[in-house]
Design a protein around this motif. Structure first.
Motif, PDB file in Angstrom:
ATOM      1  N   LEU A 123      64.761 -44.050  37.159  1.00 46.16           N
ATOM      2  CA  LEU A 123      66.133 -44.377  37.538  1.00 46.16           C
ATOM      3  C   LEU A 123      66.633 -43.475  38.660  1.00 46.16           C
ATOM      4  CD1 LEU A 123      67.742 -44.933  34.020  1.00 46.16           C
ATOM      5  CD2 LEU A 123      66.941 -46.663  35.657  1.00 46.16           C
ATOM      6  N   HIS A 124      67.272 -44.090  39.642  1.00 50.44           N
ATOM      7  CA  HIS A 124      67.879 -43.363  40.749  1.00 50.44           C
ATOM      8  C   HIS A 124      69.238 -43.964  41.065  1.00 50.44           C
ATOM      9  CE1 HIS A 124      64.421 -40.884  41.573  1.00 50.44           C
ATOM     10  NE2 HIS A 124      63.629 -41.947  41.664  1.00 50.44           N
ATOM     11  N   HIS A 125      69.918 -43.317  41.993  1.00 47.45           N
ATOM     12  CA  HIS A 125      71.290 -43.688  42.308  1.00 47.45           C
ATOM     13  C   HIS A 125      71.529 -43.358  43.778  1.00 47.45           C
ATOM     14  CE1 HIS A 125      75.797 -43.220  40.929  1.00 47.45           C
ATOM     15  NE2 HIS A 125      75.598 -44.294  41.681  1.00 47.45           N
ATOM     16  N   MET A 142      68.297 -34.750  45.151  1.00 49.49           N
ATOM     17  CA  MET A 142      67.937 -35.865  46.052  1.00 49.49           C
ATOM     18  C   MET A 142      69.125 -36.127  46.956  1.00 49.49           C
ATOM     19  SD  MET A 142      66.157 -38.712  43.596  1.00 49.49           S
ATOM     20  CE  MET A 142      65.961 -39.921  44.913  1.00 49.49           C
ATOM     21  N   VAL A 164      71.505 -38.807  39.335  1.00 46.75           N
ATOM     22  CA  VAL A 164      70.509 -38.500  38.307  1.00 46.75           C
ATOM     23  C   VAL A 164      69.721 -37.246  38.706  1.00 46.75           C
ATOM     24  CG1 VAL A 164      68.573 -39.402  36.962  1.00 46.75           C
ATOM     25  CG2 VAL A 164      70.321 -40.971  37.831  1.00 46.75           C
ATOM     26  N   HIS A 165      69.465 -37.121  40.006  1.00 47.55           N
ATOM     27  CA  HIS A 165      68.724 -35.976  40.539  1.00 47.55           C
ATOM     28  C   HIS A 165      69.542 -35.406  41.696  1.00 47.55           C
ATOM     29  CE1 HIS A 165      65.822 -39.154  39.222  1.00 47.55           C
ATOM     30  NE2 HIS A 165      65.364 -38.149  38.509  1.00 47.55           N
ATOM     31  N   CYS A 217      71.800 -38.672  44.779  1.00 55.87           N
ATOM     32  CA  CYS A 217      71.453 -39.379  43.549  1.00 55.87           C
ATOM     33  C   CYS A 217      72.055 -38.583  42.398  1.00 55.87           C
ATOM     34  CB  CYS A 217      69.931 -39.460  43.424  1.00 55.87           C
ATOM     35  SG  CYS A 217      69.358 -40.048  41.827  1.00 55.87           S
TER      36      CYS A 217
HETATM   37 CU   LIG Z   1      67.153 -39.903  41.666  1.00 54.37          CU
END
Ligand SMILES: [Cu+2]
Length: 107
Positions: free
Chosen positions: A61-63, A100, A96-97, A94
Motif C-alpha cells: 500500500l502506498h499513497h 517516500m 504510509v511511508h 506517502c
Molecule cells: Cu508508500
C-alpha cells in the motif's frame, strides 16, 4: 475547407486507435511506485501537464498526497493522475511511508 476538416477528423481518429477510450488524456510524465519509492522522484512538466503515478509494488500500500492539492487515497494497485495547471514546485509524499517523497516542478 470541408475536405480539410474531414481529413483532420480522420487523422485524429487514427491517432486514437487503439489508445483512446477510458484513459484520457495520455499523461505527460509517468512516476512508477515500486521498491518503496517514487521513480523518478523529481519530475518536470509544462503547466497543463498531467502526471500519472503507477502503483506497482507487489500490492504494497502506498499513497500519493500533497495536502490540499491532490490525494490518490491509500492503494496497492492501479494508477492515479493529476493535471498541474499552475506553475510551481509541488512536494508530495506517502502517508504510509513518510520517507517516500517526490517533487513535481511545473514550468
Ligand atoms: Cu508508500
Amino acid at each position: 475547407m470541408r475536405r480539410w476538416i474531414v481529413g483532420f477528423g480522420l487523422a485524429v481518429a487514427a491517432t486514437c486507435v487503439p489508445a483512446c477510450g477510458t484513459e484520457d488524456p495520455v499523461p505527460d510524465v509517468v512516476v512508477e511506485i515500486s521498491n518503496v519509492q517514487f521513480s523518478p522522484m523529481d519530475v518536470t512538466v509544462e503547466h497543463g501537464g498531467t502526471v500519472e503515478w503507477r502503483f506497482d509494488d507487489g500490492g504494497l500500500l502506498h499513497h500519493v498526497e500533497s495536502p490540499g492539492l491532490f490525494d490518490s487515497g491509500i492503494t496497492g494497485d492501479g494508477t492515479f493522475r493529476h493535471t498541474f495547471e499552475s506553475v510551481g514546485v509541488y512536494e508530495y509524499s506517502c502517508s504510509v511511508h513518510p520517507y517516500m517523497i517526490g517533487v513535481i516542478t511545473v514550468l
